[in-house]
Design an enzyme around this catalytic site. Structure first.
Site: not given
Ligand code: SAM
Length: 314
Positions: A117-121, A123, A168, A186, A240
């Site tokens: 669950a990478a964006a905005p990146g 980690k 997903d 994350d 968080c």
């Molecule tokens: N790890 C990121 C960072 O450190 O910048 C922050 C991640 S944020 C907490 C959670 C992310 O999960 C969001 O970008 C969100 O769009 C994404 N997300 C939502 N549903 C998801 C899914 N079904 N599968 C994967 N990622 C998902």
């Protein structure tokens, strides 16, 4: 609202947090906290960036036990965000709590790591730095505009070995079972730690219903992360949120599906106040090993964070 926070949120906190910790936790939602950022060794030697920041008048402070973390006074936020170090990727603004995740997962260069669950990146970049752009790093994000931001941040930060996937995360369970040495999840969450008294936008979307919605997705994602991890590999789950429904209960439910195959590893984190994860919530008992998970307590310095380090046995 009571004291600027939703009354139901305060009432829940009273049941989640020990009474001795509650004043500190409540106060943390009213305080303007310092800014933390991470020196990015993929773009420049950390000592050189440190000297550059000092010369530019920022007065950065090192953080004990966090090799690449810097602390700044809140008053320099705007200048720091406009600085060359940030704009050219040598420094990545990132909360100290968030900076704890990648080192705990502890990837080494030759491994294949998945950020689910990478964006905005933030980690992903930290993992790439710890791997020194070696091995393989896959990053998943399902929301297109967030994927663009992820790609931009990876480019700015000099992470050259990351492959991104617009999908997903739950699909990796089927597509790539037993594959990765390390998996970071994350998870998307109710973001309770971002709530600030006086910032209506940060409070508007909080509700127990949202916690319920997020928890259903989190369980699917953590199950997928555990399946995508190879036997012998590790998964780090983080949020968080302070809600047990998004934290301990998700870990408890997910690992029960694996019938003794998953161990919760204990760990400690320097320079933050941490508490053991809950072993019960609202009359429901969790596995006693949930005490090995970690709650970073929100304080005048850092935001709340939950971390669980999971080992999949061979
Ligand atoms: N790890 C990121 C960072 O450190 O910048 C922050 C991640 S944020 C907490 C959670 C992310 O999960 C969001 O970008 C969100 O769009 C994404 N997300 C939502 N549903 C998801 C899914 N079904 N599968 C994967 N990622 C998902």
């Amino acid at each position: 609202m009571t004291s600027g926070l939703p009354a139901e949120f305060i009432e829940r906190l009273g049941r989640i947090v020990a009474s001795d910790d509650l004043p500190l936790v409540l106060e943390s939602f009213a305080i303007t906290k310092p800014i933390f950022a991470r020196l990015n060794p993929l773009r420049a030697a950390p000592d050189e960036t440190f000297a550059e920041l000092e010369q530019a008048g920022f007065s950065p402070r090192r953080v004990a036990g966090h090799e690449t973390a810097l602390r700044f006074e809140p008053s320099c936020r705007d200048d720091l965000m406009r600085s060359a170090a940030v704009n050219e990727g040598r420094l990545y603004p990132q909360s100290l709590s968030s900076q704890c995740a990648a080192p705990l997962l502890d990837p080494v260069g030759a491994e294949w790591v998945l950020d689910l669950a990478a964006a905005p990146g933030g980690k992903t970049l930290h993992l790439a730095a710890l791997m020194n752009n070696e091995g393989r790093l896959s990053a998943v994000e399902p929301i297109r505009p967030r994927m663009y931001r992820l790609a931009e941040n990876l480019k700015r930060g000099g992470a050259t070995h990351v492959k991104t996937y617009l999908m997903d995360g739950r699909a990796v369970e089927r597509k790539t079972p037993d594959r990765f040495d390390r998996v970071l999840l994350d998870a998307p969450c109710s973001s309770e730690s971002r709530m600030r008294i006086g910032d209506e936008e940060s409070l508007r979307y909080w509700s127990p219903r949202k916690i319920g919605e997020q928890s259903r997705k989190q369980l699917g994602l953590l199950s997928a992360a555990l399946r995508a991890c190879r036997p012998g590999g590790r998964v780090l789950y983080s949020t968080c949120s302070l809600a047990p429904e998004e934290n301990e209960r998700i870990v408890d439910q997910a690992i029960r599906r694996f019938d003794g195959e998953i161990e919760i590893l204990p760990f400690t984190i320097p320079s933050v106040i941490q508490r053991a994860g809950l072993t019960a919530w609202e009359g429901e008992a969790f596995m006693p090993e949930l005490a090995n998970t970690c709650r970073i307590l929100p304080s005048s310095e850092v935001d709340a964070f939950f971390l669980a380090l999971l080992q999949r046995h061979s």
